[in-house]
Design an enzyme around this catalytic site. Structure first.
Site, PDB file in Angstrom:
ATOM      1  CD  GLU A 101      42.436  -9.618 -13.117  1.00 46.87           C
ATOM      2  OE1 GLU A 101      41.853  -9.293 -12.151  1.00 46.87           O
ATOM      3  OE2 GLU A 101      42.846  -8.978 -14.243  1.00 46.87           O
ATOM      4  NE  ARG A 156      40.860  -0.788  -7.912  1.00 46.34           N
ATOM      5  CZ  ARG A 156      39.864  -1.932  -7.582  1.00 46.34           C
ATOM      6  NH1 ARG A 156      40.185  -2.968  -7.417  1.00 46.34           N
ATOM      7  NH2 ARG A 156      38.641  -1.388  -8.067  1.00 46.34           N
ATOM      8  CE  LYS A 167      38.644  -0.897 -11.839  1.00 41.41           C
ATOM      9  NZ  LYS A 167      38.474  -2.101 -12.845  1.00 41.41           N
TER      10      LYS A 167
HETATM   11  N1  PMP Z   1      39.582  -7.675 -12.234  1.00 42.47           N
HETATM   12  C1  PMP Z   1      39.644  -6.851 -12.933  1.00 42.47           C
HETATM   13  C2  PMP Z   1      40.238  -7.063 -14.309  1.00 42.47           C
HETATM   14  C3  PMP Z   1      38.764  -5.937 -12.840  1.00 42.47           C
HETATM   15  O1  PMP Z   1      38.356  -5.090 -13.936  1.00 42.47           O
HETATM   16  C4  PMP Z   1      37.867  -6.026 -11.616  1.00 42.47           C
HETATM   17  C5  PMP Z   1      36.653  -5.022 -11.693  1.00 42.47           C
HETATM   18  N2  PMP Z   1      37.223  -3.725 -10.937  1.00 42.47           N
HETATM   19  C6  PMP Z   1      38.305  -6.779 -10.862  1.00 42.47           C
HETATM   20  C7  PMP Z   1      39.022  -7.606 -10.864  1.00 42.47           C
HETATM   21  C8  PMP Z   1      37.430  -6.964  -9.272  1.00 42.47           C
HETATM   22  O2  PMP Z   1      37.845  -5.814  -8.573  1.00 42.47           O
HETATM   23  P1  PMP Z   1      36.858  -5.113  -7.682  1.00 42.47           P
HETATM   24  O3  PMP Z   1      36.527  -6.001  -6.567  1.00 42.47           O
HETATM   25  O4  PMP Z   1      37.833  -4.033  -6.902  1.00 42.47           O
HETATM   26  O5  PMP Z   1      35.894  -4.438  -8.165  1.00 42.47           O
END
Ligand code: PMP
Length: 287
Positions: free
Chosen positions: A183, A51, A150
């Site tokens: 989210e 990612r 990200k």
């Molecule tokens: N959404 C956002 C905006 C985030 O910053 C994160 C943390 N990385 C997540 C969802 C959860 O993703 P992950 O399970 O890959 O940590």
């Protein structure tokens, strides 16, 4: 004690410094990952690095290390860290450049990793459940900034998080411009309704969370029907269960959303998936 890795070396905290001309600081121009390690093993490292490189490719950012070199860096910092469990923040900034947005004028990306503790919520919240508010701050639209990237730009998530703090809640939910659930500020959201597990699709503005993907896969294995579905605030208010997932969050049950109590907290589906998640962590990170 936290540990630091900067551009190839483990360094002391006083040397873990970047220039004020770094475009990561000046413009939020960069990408990052949050990675957990358990028992001195990084969890789902391949997925996080994939990612990271995708995020970097999407913003035309050249990471000056191969995947293998970053794996080595991650192992080195975990070995240097005083504890076997912790959290890594791996950041790639555009690097130093003159004032002005043009990223092509930046010399070389800076890469650093911090190993530290991170608890997203207090233990009591983990036991009793988190309270959520739906923020008035919306998730940036896909055609403004694709949520799959990200990036270091978290300001609208921070504004949403402030709304939660001001309302004495534990976390905020971001809606997309259509008013559907995207989210949490640093986590993905699931609900259970009539025995089905539901989560918003990435196209509604959710980050393609690595924990989210794992929970969807585990639900399938456990025979729990999981559907990626557009959710409105109404769906949250009437959910049987609700929980958050993320690297920092792991799995957090939700007890209330905008003051509406969630029917079951922690609910049976959450409990089953949390158990499966912890087993998976143990399985993948044993020595
Ligand atoms: N959404 C956002 C905006 C985030 O910053 C994160 C943390 N990385 C997540 C969802 C959860 O993703 P992950 O399970 O890959 O940590």
């Amino acid at each position: 004690m936290p540990s630091f890795w900067l551009n190839g070396d483990i360094v002391a905290e006083q040397n873990a410094k970047l220039s004020v001309y770094d475009h990561g600081l000046l413009y939020g121009d960069g990408v990052f990952e949050g990675i957990r390690f358990y028992n001195s093993n990084a969890f789902r490292l391949d997925e996080h690095l994939a990612r990271l490189y995708d995020s970097a490719a999407a913003i035309c950012l050249n990471i000056p290390y191969s995947t293998d070199a970053l794996v080595e860096a991650v192992c080195a910092i975990i070995a240097d860290y005083t504890e076997a469990d912790g959290y890594l923040r791996l950041v790639v900034t555009r690097g130093e450049g003159p004032l002005g947005l043009d990223p092509t004028l930046c010399s070389r990306a800076n890469v650093f990793i911090i190993a530290d503790k991170l608890a997203m919520v207090k233990d009591v919240v983990l036991q009793q459940g988190a309270s959520l508010v739906i923020a008035s701050t919306r998730r940036l639209p896909c055609d403004g900034l694709d949520p799959r990237i990200k990036t270091l730009n978290y300001l609208n998530h921070i504004m949403a998080r402030m709304e939660a703090t001001h309302a004495n809640a534990d976390e905020a939910v971001l809606l997309n411009l259509q008013g559907n659930v995207a989210e949490g500020t640093a986590d993905n959201l699931f609900i259970v309704k009539n025995d089905a597990l539901l989560t918003p699709p990435v196209s509604d503005g959710a980050l393609a969370g690595i924990t989210r993907a794992l929970i969807i896969a585990q639900a399938n294995t456990l025979g729990i029907s999981c559907v990626e579905k557009t959710l409105a605030p109404f769906d949250l208010y009437t959910a049987d269960e609700c929980f958050l997932t993320g690297t920092a969050a792991e799995l957090i049950p939700v007890r209330a959303i905008d003051q509406r109590p969630v029917a079951y907290c922690p609910g049976p589906v959450y409990a089953q998936l949390r158990g499966a998640f912890l087993e998976q962590v143990q399985e993948e990170t044993k020595c």
